[in-house]
Scaffold this motif. Sequence first.
Motif, PDB file in Angstrom:
ATOM      1  N   PRO A 106      26.066 -41.057 -30.576  1.00 15.56           N
ATOM      2  CA  PRO A 106      25.719 -41.370 -32.402  1.00 15.56           C
ATOM      3  C   PRO A 106      24.978 -41.599 -32.750  1.00 15.56           C
ATOM      4  CG  PRO A 106      27.767 -41.813 -31.822  1.00 15.56           C
ATOM      5  CD  PRO A 106      27.638 -42.055 -30.990  1.00 15.56           C
ATOM      6  N   GLY A 107      24.050 -41.151 -33.273  1.00 15.35           N
ATOM      7  CA  GLY A 107      22.932 -41.770 -34.264  1.00 15.35           C
ATOM      8  C   GLY A 107      24.125 -41.901 -35.886  1.00 15.35           C
ATOM      9  N   THR A 108      24.055 -43.299 -36.524  1.00 14.94           N
ATOM     10  CA  THR A 108      24.532 -43.251 -37.533  1.00 14.94           C
ATOM     11  C   THR A 108      23.797 -43.201 -38.587  1.00 14.94           C
ATOM     12  OG1 THR A 108      26.333 -45.005 -36.386  1.00 14.94           O
ATOM     13  CG2 THR A 108      26.451 -45.418 -38.669  1.00 14.94           C
ATOM     14  N   VAL A 109      24.375 -42.616 -39.775  1.00 14.33           N
ATOM     15  CA  VAL A 109      24.088 -41.866 -41.331  1.00 14.33           C
ATOM     16  C   VAL A 109      25.220 -43.159 -42.501  1.00 14.33           C
ATOM     17  CG1 VAL A 109      23.151 -40.566 -43.197  1.00 14.33           C
ATOM     18  CG2 VAL A 109      22.893 -40.210 -40.222  1.00 14.33           C
ATOM     19  N   ASP A 110      24.674 -44.039 -42.843  1.00 20.95           N
ATOM     20  CA  ASP A 110      25.958 -44.703 -43.671  1.00 20.95           C
ATOM     21  C   ASP A 110      25.752 -43.929 -45.258  1.00 20.95           C
ATOM     22  OD1 ASP A 110      26.473 -46.762 -41.773  1.00 20.95           O
ATOM     23  OD2 ASP A 110      24.204 -47.198 -41.639  1.00 20.95           O
ATOM     24  N   ALA A 111      26.684 -44.157 -45.803  1.00 20.78           N
ATOM     25  CA  ALA A 111      26.825 -43.456 -47.130  1.00 20.78           C
ATOM     26  C   ALA A 111      25.715 -43.833 -47.749  1.00 20.78           C
ATOM     27  CB  ALA A 111      28.604 -44.141 -47.624  1.00 20.78           C
ATOM     28  N   GLY A 112      25.602 -45.044 -48.110  1.00 24.52           N
ATOM     29  CA  GLY A 112      24.629 -45.474 -48.634  1.00 24.52           C
ATOM     30  C   GLY A 112      23.314 -44.919 -48.577  1.00 24.52           C
ATOM     31  N   TYR A 113      22.900 -44.795 -47.191  1.00 22.19           N
ATOM     32  CA  TYR A 113      21.506 -43.691 -46.781  1.00 22.19           C
ATOM     33  C   TYR A 113      20.561 -42.425 -47.716  1.00 22.19           C
ATOM     34  CZ  TYR A 113      17.393 -42.452 -43.866  1.00 22.19           C
ATOM     35  OH  TYR A 113      16.383 -41.774 -43.285  1.00 22.19           O
ATOM     36  N   ARG A 114      19.940 -42.818 -47.585  1.00 23.01           N
ATOM     37  CA  ARG A 114      19.373 -41.570 -48.714  1.00 23.01           C
ATOM     38  C   ARG A 114      18.018 -41.049 -48.317  1.00 23.01           C
ATOM     39  NH1 ARG A 114      23.526 -41.896 -49.933  1.00 23.01           N
ATOM     40  NH2 ARG A 114      24.429 -42.001 -52.223  1.00 23.01           N
ATOM     41  N   GLY A 115      17.412 -41.853 -47.037  1.00 22.20           N
ATOM     42  CA  GLY A 115      16.173 -40.700 -46.512  1.00 22.20           C
ATOM     43  C   GLY A 115      16.439 -39.865 -45.478  1.00 22.20           C
ATOM     44  N   GLU A 116      14.833 -39.185 -45.042  1.00 25.15           N
ATOM     45  CA  GLU A 116      15.243 -38.181 -43.910  1.00 25.15           C
ATOM     46  C   GLU A 116      16.532 -38.539 -43.079  1.00 25.15           C
ATOM     47  OE1 GLU A 116      12.359 -35.096 -42.502  1.00 25.15           O
ATOM     48  OE2 GLU A 116      12.034 -36.427 -42.615  1.00 25.15           O
ATOM     49  N   ILE A 117      16.887 -37.600 -42.746  1.00 24.39           N
ATOM     50  CA  ILE A 117      17.441 -37.670 -40.894  1.00 24.39           C
ATOM     51  C   ILE A 117      17.302 -37.178 -40.219  1.00 24.39           C
ATOM     52  CG2 ILE A 117      19.745 -36.980 -39.722  1.00 24.39           C
ATOM     53  CD1 ILE A 117      20.989 -36.617 -42.288  1.00 24.39           C
ATOM     54  N   LYS A 118      16.666 -38.446 -39.451  1.00 26.01           N
ATOM     55  CA  LYS A 118      15.517 -38.181 -37.950  1.00 26.01           C
ATOM     56  C   LYS A 118      16.381 -38.423 -37.048  1.00 26.01           C
ATOM     57  CE  LYS A 118      11.824 -39.724 -40.431  1.00 26.01           C
ATOM     58  NZ  LYS A 118      10.358 -40.459 -41.272  1.00 26.01           N
ATOM     59  N   VAL A 119      15.794 -37.584 -35.839  1.00 24.51           N
ATOM     60  CA  VAL A 119      17.270 -37.531 -34.646  1.00 24.51           C
ATOM     61  C   VAL A 119      15.771 -38.353 -33.551  1.00 24.51           C
ATOM     62  CG1 VAL A 119      18.027 -36.392 -32.996  1.00 24.51           C
ATOM     63  CG2 VAL A 119      18.122 -35.713 -35.564  1.00 24.51           C
ATOM     64  N   VAL A 120      16.460 -39.248 -33.036  1.00 26.36           N
ATOM     65  CA  VAL A 120      15.710 -39.463 -31.569  1.00 26.36           C
ATOM     66  C   VAL A 120      16.614 -39.256 -30.257  1.00 26.36           C
ATOM     67  CG1 VAL A 120      15.926 -41.923 -30.340  1.00 26.36           C
ATOM     68  CG2 VAL A 120      16.002 -42.487 -32.593  1.00 26.36           C
ATOM     69  N   LEU A 121      15.556 -38.296 -30.039  1.00 33.04           N
ATOM     70  CA  LEU A 121      15.778 -36.826 -29.175  1.00 33.04           C
ATOM     71  C   LEU A 121      14.556 -37.209 -27.632  1.00 33.04           C
ATOM     72  CD1 LEU A 121      14.946 -33.642 -30.137  1.00 33.04           C
ATOM     73  CD2 LEU A 121      17.053 -34.724 -29.880  1.00 33.04           C
ATOM     74  N   ALA A 122      15.906 -37.266 -26.046  1.00 36.49           N
ATOM     75  CA  ALA A 122      14.616 -37.814 -25.190  1.00 36.49           C
ATOM     76  C   ALA A 122      15.309 -36.768 -24.452  1.00 36.49           C
ATOM     77  CB  ALA A 122      15.295 -39.327 -24.664  1.00 36.49           C
ATOM     78  N   ASN A 123      13.762 -36.491 -23.494  1.00 33.50           N
ATOM     79  CA  ASN A 123      14.136 -35.702 -22.010  1.00 33.50           C
ATOM     80  C   ASN A 123      14.542 -36.717 -20.929  1.00 33.50           C
ATOM     81  OD1 ASN A 123      13.105 -34.406 -20.201  1.00 33.50           O
ATOM     82  ND2 ASN A 123      11.751 -33.489 -21.028  1.00 33.50           N
ATOM     83  N   THR A 124      15.371 -36.380 -20.650  1.00 36.35           N
ATOM     84  CA  THR A 124      16.161 -36.906 -19.363  1.00 36.35           C
ATOM     85  C   THR A 124      15.380 -36.555 -17.835  1.00 36.35           C
ATOM     86  OG1 THR A 124      18.093 -36.517 -18.917  1.00 36.35           O
ATOM     87  CG2 THR A 124      17.963 -38.183 -20.183  1.00 36.35           C
ATOM     88  N   ASP A 125      15.116 -35.337 -18.176  1.00 39.77           N
ATOM     89  CA  ASP A 125      14.100 -34.582 -16.918  1.00 39.77           C
ATOM     90  C   ASP A 125      12.795 -35.213 -16.174  1.00 39.77           C
ATOM     91  OD1 ASP A 125      12.662 -32.641 -15.222  1.00 39.77           O
ATOM     92  OD2 ASP A 125      14.252 -31.103 -15.642  1.00 39.77           O
ATOM     93  N   PRO A 126      13.315 -35.753 -14.737  1.00 38.90           N
ATOM     94  CA  PRO A 126      12.149 -36.180 -14.875  1.00 38.90           C
ATOM     95  C   PRO A 126      10.700 -35.819 -13.716  1.00 38.90           C
ATOM     96  CG  PRO A 126      14.026 -36.246 -13.308  1.00 38.90           C
ATOM     97  CD  PRO A 126      14.482 -35.826 -13.786  1.00 38.90           C
ATOM     98  N   HIS A 127      10.787 -34.539 -14.385  1.00 39.76           N
ATOM     99  CA  HIS A 127       9.774 -33.388 -13.664  1.00 39.76           C
ATOM    100  C   HIS A 127       9.075 -32.553 -14.455  1.00 39.76           C
ATOM    101  CE1 HIS A 127      10.449 -35.283 -10.441  1.00 39.76           C
ATOM    102  NE2 HIS A 127      12.381 -34.694 -10.039  1.00 39.76           N
ATOM    103  N   ARG A 128       9.301 -32.136 -16.265  1.00 42.94           N
ATOM    104  CA  ARG A 128       9.535 -30.831 -16.866  1.00 42.94           C
ATOM    105  C   ARG A 128       9.775 -31.695 -18.197  1.00 42.94           C
ATOM    106  NH1 ARG A 128      14.463 -28.418 -13.904  1.00 42.94           N
ATOM    107  NH2 ARG A 128      13.884 -27.276 -12.161  1.00 42.94           N
ATOM    108  N   THR A 129       8.708 -30.617 -18.791  1.00 41.79           N
ATOM    109  CA  THR A 129       8.336 -31.426 -19.979  1.00 41.79           C
ATOM    110  C   THR A 129       9.045 -29.621 -20.792  1.00 41.79           C
ATOM    111  OG1 THR A 129       6.194 -31.502 -19.631  1.00 41.79           O
ATOM    112  CG2 THR A 129       6.658 -30.819 -21.289  1.00 41.79           C
ATOM    113  N   PHE A 130       9.953 -30.137 -22.016  1.00 43.74           N
ATOM    114  CA  PHE A 130      10.412 -29.294 -22.710  1.00 43.74           C
ATOM    115  C   PHE A 130       9.999 -29.128 -24.223  1.00 43.74           C
ATOM    116  CE2 PHE A 130      14.071 -28.221 -25.418  1.00 43.74           C
ATOM    117  CZ  PHE A 130      14.505 -27.422 -24.965  1.00 43.74           C
ATOM    118  N   ARG A 131       9.996 -27.942 -24.399  1.00 38.69           N
ATOM    119  CA  ARG A 131       9.009 -28.140 -26.019  1.00 38.69           C
ATOM    120  C   ARG A 131      10.569 -27.156 -26.322  1.00 38.69           C
ATOM    121  NH1 ARG A 131       6.235 -26.825 -22.298  1.00 38.69           N
ATOM    122  NH2 ARG A 131       4.197 -27.585 -21.756  1.00 38.69           N
ATOM    123  N   LEU A 132       9.859 -27.807 -28.334  1.00 34.07           N
ATOM    124  CA  LEU A 132      10.661 -27.232 -29.177  1.00 34.07           C
ATOM    125  C   LEU A 132      10.170 -27.017 -30.768  1.00 34.07           C
ATOM    126  CD1 LEU A 132      13.519 -30.399 -29.634  1.00 34.07           C
ATOM    127  CD2 LEU A 132      14.137 -27.508 -28.990  1.00 34.07           C
TER     128      LEU A 132
END
Length: 161
Positions: A91-117
Amino acid sequence: MPENASPTVTDPSTLDVLVTLLDDAVSVPAYAHPGDAGADLVTIKDVELGPLQREVVPTGLAIALPEGFAAFVHPRSGLAAKHGITVVNAPGTVDAGYRGEIKVVLANTDPHRTFRLSRGDRIAQLVIQRVEHAQFLVADHLPGSHRGSGGFGSSGGVSTA
């Protein structure tokens, strides 16, 4: 609540967390069902993840946690099981002192298909937990334990037959 107010614990089962919404597409994080541990995080932009590609995805959300707490960004099980989409540093960690935007490092583990959000799609879960600070004490020897120094795989669990 005033801008400089501190979040507080008002009820043992509920924690007040100050939230700043940085984008019109974002609403206050919510739990899908009573008793859920994770509140949903959404993307504020359209994202295309090619096979084996990763991207830092903005959520349009900033929070202020009280001291003694941290937020952990977990993958969504449905995205992982159905499409191979996961959080790289889970899990990504958001510390109590952090006030910036929460960002999520997403990865597509499928070796063949593109995924759209699409903007507004749920991409991760935010779990808030109490955390302890440790005082690390140097010792010449550690007390014994049943496991001892057994590391990766030492407890078995997978048949190699």
